[in-house]
Design a protein around this motif. Structure first.
Motif, PDB file in Angstrom:
ATOM      1  N   ALA A 249       0.804  -1.363   0.050  1.00 58.79           N
ATOM      2  CA  ALA A 249       0.056   0.101  -0.083  1.00 58.79           C
ATOM      3  C   ALA A 249       0.859   1.277   0.238  1.00 58.79           C
ATOM      4  CB  ALA A 249      -0.997  -0.090   1.287  1.00 58.79           C
ATOM      5  N   PRO A 250       1.980   1.229   0.753  1.00 60.39           N
ATOM      6  CA  PRO A 250       2.841   2.470   0.619  1.00 60.39           C
ATOM      7  C   PRO A 250       3.205   2.841  -0.479  1.00 60.39           C
ATOM      8  CG  PRO A 250       3.192   1.178   2.643  1.00 60.39           C
ATOM      9  CD  PRO A 250       2.418   0.341   1.624  1.00 60.39           C
ATOM     10  N   ASP A 251       3.511   1.945  -1.449  1.00 59.94           N
ATOM     11  CA  ASP A 251       4.156   2.094  -2.782  1.00 59.94           C
ATOM     12  C   ASP A 251       3.267   2.586  -3.850  1.00 59.94           C
ATOM     13  OD1 ASP A 251       6.781   2.041  -1.722  1.00 59.94           O
ATOM     14  OD2 ASP A 251       6.435  -0.335  -1.838  1.00 59.94           O
ATOM     15  N   VAL A 252       1.558   2.499  -3.458  1.00 61.54           N
ATOM     16  CA  VAL A 252       0.652   2.927  -4.523  1.00 61.54           C
ATOM     17  C   VAL A 252       0.707   4.141  -4.584  1.00 61.54           C
ATOM     18  CG1 VAL A 252      -1.676   2.440  -5.076  1.00 61.54           C
ATOM     19  CG2 VAL A 252      -0.375   0.561  -4.325  1.00 61.54           C
ATOM     20  N   PHE A 253       0.873   4.752  -5.739  1.00 64.83           N
ATOM     21  CA  PHE A 253       0.747   6.367  -5.950  1.00 64.83           C
ATOM     22  C   PHE A 253      -0.666   6.747  -6.423  1.00 64.83           C
ATOM     23  CE2 PHE A 253       5.301   5.064  -6.612  1.00 64.83           C
ATOM     24  CZ  PHE A 253       5.756   5.678  -5.784  1.00 64.83           C
ATOM     25  N   ASP A 254      -1.524   5.875  -6.917  1.00 65.76           N
ATOM     26  CA  ASP A 254      -2.819   6.376  -7.281  1.00 65.76           C
ATOM     27  C   ASP A 254      -3.617   6.495  -6.261  1.00 65.76           C
ATOM     28  OD1 ASP A 254      -5.752   5.865  -7.905  1.00 65.76           O
ATOM     29  OD2 ASP A 254      -4.945   5.995  -9.986  1.00 65.76           O
ATOM     30  N   GLY A 255      -4.194   7.505  -5.748  1.00 70.70           N
ATOM     31  CA  GLY A 255      -4.672   8.152  -4.448  1.00 70.70           C
ATOM     32  C   GLY A 255      -5.984   7.113  -4.224  1.00 70.70           C
ATOM     33  N   ASP A 256      -6.712   7.065  -5.345  1.00 74.68           N
ATOM     34  CA  ASP A 256      -8.110   5.965  -5.144  1.00 74.68           C
ATOM     35  C   ASP A 256      -7.680   4.751  -4.897  1.00 74.68           C
ATOM     36  OD1 ASP A 256      -9.375   8.516  -5.647  1.00 74.68           O
ATOM     37  OD2 ASP A 256      -9.698   7.989  -7.794  1.00 74.68           O
ATOM     38  N   LEU A 257      -6.547   4.097  -5.660  1.00 73.64           N
ATOM     39  CA  LEU A 257      -6.375   2.862  -5.392  1.00 73.64           C
ATOM     40  C   LEU A 257      -5.770   2.637  -3.783  1.00 73.64           C
ATOM     41  CD1 LEU A 257      -4.738   1.777  -8.839  1.00 73.64           C
ATOM     42  CD2 LEU A 257      -7.187   0.959  -7.543  1.00 73.64           C
ATOM     43  N   GLN A 258      -4.875   3.607  -3.400  1.00 72.68           N
ATOM     44  CA  GLN A 258      -4.438   3.438  -2.294  1.00 72.68           C
ATOM     45  C   GLN A 258      -5.628   3.703  -1.125  1.00 72.68           C
ATOM     46  OE1 GLN A 258      -1.752   6.663  -0.402  1.00 72.68           O
ATOM     47  NE2 GLN A 258      -0.344   5.245  -0.334  1.00 72.68           N
ATOM     48  N   ARG A 259      -6.443   4.384  -1.277  1.00 74.25           N
ATOM     49  CA  ARG A 259      -7.540   4.427  -0.528  1.00 74.25           C
ATOM     50  C   ARG A 259      -8.280   2.932  -0.564  1.00 74.25           C
ATOM     51  NH1 ARG A 259     -12.875   4.757  -1.564  1.00 74.25           N
ATOM     52  NH2 ARG A 259     -14.284   5.816   0.139  1.00 74.25           N
ATOM     53  N   ARG A 260      -8.518   2.434  -1.464  1.00 75.06           N
ATOM     54  CA  ARG A 260      -9.152   1.225  -1.670  1.00 75.06           C
ATOM     55  C   ARG A 260      -8.394   0.144  -0.837  1.00 75.06           C
ATOM     56  NH1 ARG A 260     -10.061  -2.391  -7.071  1.00 75.06           N
ATOM     57  NH2 ARG A 260     -10.331  -4.577  -6.094  1.00 75.06           N
TER      58      ARG A 260
ATOM     59  N   SER B 196      -6.059  11.525   4.887  1.00 76.66           N
ATOM     60  CA  SER B 196      -5.932  11.878   3.424  1.00 76.66           C
ATOM     61  C   SER B 196      -7.234  12.345   2.817  1.00 76.66           C
ATOM     62  CB  SER B 196      -5.116  10.892   2.581  1.00 76.66           C
ATOM     63  OG  SER B 196      -6.447   9.689   2.258  1.00 76.66           O
ATOM     64  N   THR B 197      -8.386  11.939   3.469  1.00 76.79           N
ATOM     65  CA  THR B 197      -9.740  12.233   2.659  1.00 76.79           C
ATOM     66  C   THR B 197     -10.728  12.416   3.830  1.00 76.79           C
ATOM     67  OG1 THR B 197      -9.475  10.604   0.956  1.00 76.79           O
ATOM     68  CG2 THR B 197     -11.568  11.586   1.094  1.00 76.79           C
ATOM     69  N   PRO B 198     -10.425  13.644   4.550  1.00 79.62           N
ATOM     70  CA  PRO B 198     -11.382  13.768   5.838  1.00 79.62           C
ATOM     71  C   PRO B 198     -12.751  13.703   5.589  1.00 79.62           C
ATOM     72  CG  PRO B 198      -9.712  15.617   5.560  1.00 79.62           C
ATOM     73  CD  PRO B 198      -9.636  14.652   4.294  1.00 79.62           C
ATOM     74  N   ASP B 199     -13.414  13.834   4.342  1.00 79.04           N
ATOM     75  CA  ASP B 199     -14.726  13.701   4.165  1.00 79.04           C
ATOM     76  C   ASP B 199     -15.300  12.281   3.724  1.00 79.04           C
ATOM     77  OD1 ASP B 199     -13.688  13.675   1.806  1.00 79.04           O
ATOM     78  OD2 ASP B 199     -15.394  15.034   0.932  1.00 79.04           O
ATOM     79  N   ASP B 200     -14.233  11.307   3.962  1.00 75.56           N
ATOM     80  CA  ASP B 200     -14.524  10.015   3.795  1.00 75.56           C
ATOM     81  C   ASP B 200     -15.733   9.307   4.673  1.00 75.56           C
ATOM     82  OD1 ASP B 200     -14.219   7.075   3.620  1.00 75.56           O
ATOM     83  OD2 ASP B 200     -13.191   7.484   1.729  1.00 75.56           O
ATOM     84  N   ARG B 201     -16.809   9.337   4.330  1.00 77.12           N
ATOM     85  CA  ARG B 201     -18.036   8.816   5.254  1.00 77.12           C
ATOM     86  C   ARG B 201     -17.691   7.471   5.684  1.00 77.12           C
ATOM     87  NH1 ARG B 201     -21.335  13.142   5.755  1.00 77.12           N
ATOM     88  NH2 ARG B 201     -21.463  14.703   4.156  1.00 77.12           N
TER      89      ARG B 201
END
Length: 359
Positions: free
Chosen positions: A220-231, A260-265
Motif C-alpha cells: 500500500a505505501p508504494d501505490v501512488f494512485d490515490g483512489d487505489l491506495q484508499r481502496r 488523506s480524505t477527511p470527508d470519507d464517510r
C-alpha cells in the motif's frame, strides 16, 4: 546409404564451387564409412538454407526424415558451433514430429542460453500448450520470469502462469503466490484493480485473508494512485475488523483514509463504531466534531453530532466549558431542543454563569 551418397555427390557438384565441402571435412575420429553421410549432412544443411538450391531441399520421404534432420541439428549445435541454426533445425524436426522427446529436451536446454532463450520459448510454448504439457509449460514460464526485467512482460506472463496453476494444475495456492508476486511488480500498471480483485477471490477461496491483509499492508505505501491506495487502506481496515478481529489495525487504516480524505464517510462511520466499541471517548468526541463539520446543510445531522459532542465533554471528559459551547451551537440550530436546553441550564449553574442562565 547408397542413395544418400549419390545425393551428396550431386550436392557436392553444385556446392563445390562455393567451397562448402572443402571447408567442412569430417573430423578425423569419424569412421571412414560414415564420412560420406556426415559430409552430406553438412552440404544438406547449407542447401536447405539456400533458396538457389531448391532441388536439394529436404523432403520428408528422402533426406529430411525427422531423425536425419535431428542429426543435422545436433551436428550444428555441437562441432559446427552454430547454435542459432541448430535451434531452427530443431524447430523443423518438431514440425515433423512434435513429440520428439530428444528434440524437445534439446530446445529446452537452449532456454539456458541468453541468446537463444527467447526463440526457444517461442518454439516450446505452443507445443507444451497444444499437447497439454502444463507442468513443463509452467516451469518454462517461471524460468523466463527469472530472466526478465520488463514490468509489462512479467505481468502478462505471471498472470498466465497463475491461470494455468489454478485452472489446469488445480493448485490455487500456487496461483495466489504467483499473483502476489505479480502485484508487487505492477503497482503502477493499469491492471492493478483487476489484480486486486483476482487476489481477493483467490484469498477468499483459500481462506488466506490474513495473508491478503499482510500483502496489502506491504504494498500500500508504494501505490501512488490515490483512489487505489484508499481502496487498499479500506480493504485492510474492513478485513482486519470483520475477519481478523484486529480492531487496532482497523482503526489505524481507517484513520489513514481520513488523514488523506477527511470527508470519507465510510471510514468515518467505521471508525465511529470502533471507538464506541472500545469506549474511546476522546476519539469519539473528535469524530463527532468532524461529523458536525461534514454535515453541510443537513441541520439535524449537525445538531445531533454537536449534541453528542457536548454530552461526551460533560459526562466522560470533564470538559464543562466545551460541553456548554457545543450545546449552545446545538440550540442555534434546533432552538426547541428541550433536553439540550435543560442540560445547558445545569451547566451554566454549575459554572456560576448566572448571566447566561438568566438569558
Amino acid at each position: 546409404d547408397r542413395g544418400l551418397v549419390m545425393w551428396w555427390l550431386t550436392a557436392a557438384a553444385i556446392a563445390g564451387s562455393r567451397g562448402v565441402v572443402g571447408d567442412l571435412p569430417p573430423p578425423p575420429d569419424m569412421e571412414a564409412a560414415y564420412a560420406p553421410r556426415r559430409v552430406a549432412l553438412v552440404v544438406g544443411i547449407d542447401a536447405y538454407d539456400d533458396p538457389e538450391l531448391g532441388s536439394l531441399r529436404f523432403a520428408e520421404e528422402d533426406f529430411a526424415g525427422a531423425a536425419l534432420l535431428f542429426e543435422a541439428a545436433q551436428l550444428l549445435a555441437g562441432e559446427l558451433m552454430r547454435p542459432v541454426d541448430a535451434l531452427e533445425h530443431y524447430n523443423d524436426v518438431l514440425r515433423l514430429n512434435p513429440e520428439n522427446e530428444a528434440c524437445l529436451a534439446a530446445v529446452r536446454a537452449c532456454v539456458d542460453d541468453p541468446d537463444l532463450r527467447g526463440r526457444a520459448a517461442e518454439v516450446l510454448e505452443p507445443l507444451y500448450e497444444s499437447f497439454g504439457r502444463i507442468d513443463e509449460l509452467v516451469e518454462l514460464l517461471l524460468e523466463l520470469c527469472k530472466h526478465s526485467d520488463d514490468p509489462r512482460e512479467l505481468l502478462v506472463r505471471r498472470r498466465r502462469i497463475a491461470k494455468l496453476q489454478e485452472q489446469d494444475q488445480g493448485n490455487t495456492g500456487a496461483a495466489f503466490s504467483t499473483m502476489s508476486v505479480a502485484l508487487k511488480g505492477a503497482l503502477s500498471e493499469p491492471e492493478l484493480p483487476e489484480l486486486l480483485g483476482e487476489l481477493q477471490r483467490l484469498a477468499a477461496e483459500l481462506g488466506r485473508l490474513e495473508d491478503l491483509v499482510a500483502l496489502y499492508r506491504e504494498v500500500a505505501p508504494d501505490v501512488f494512485d490515490g483512489d487505489l491506495q484508499r481502496r487498499l487502506h479500506l480493504d485492510i481496515a474492513d478485513l482486519s475488523r470483520a475477519v481478523l478481529h484486529d480492531d487496532a489495525t482497523a482503526r489505524d487504516y481507517y484513520q489513514l483514509v481520513l488523514d488523506s480524505t477527511p470527508d470519507d464517510r465510510r471510514a468515518l462511520s467505521a471508525l465511529e463504531g470502533l471507538c464506541r466499541d472500545a469506549a474511546d471517548h476522546e476519539a469519539l468526541y473528535g469524530i463527532m466534531v468532524q461529523k458536525a463539520e461534514l454535515a453541510g446543510d443537513d441541520l439535524e445531522a449537525r445538531a445531533a453530532a454537536l449534541r453528542e459532542a457536548g454530552d461526551l465533554c460533560a459526562d466522560e471528559l470533564e470538559r464543562g466549558e466545551d460541553a456548554i459551547m457545543h450545546w449552545e451551537q446545538t440550540l442555534e440550530l434546533i432552538p426547541n431542543d428541550a433536553e439540550v436546553a435543560k442540560r445547558l441550564q445545569g451547566a451554566y449553574a454549575a459554572a456560576n454563569r448566572w448571566h447566561d442562565l438568566a438569558e
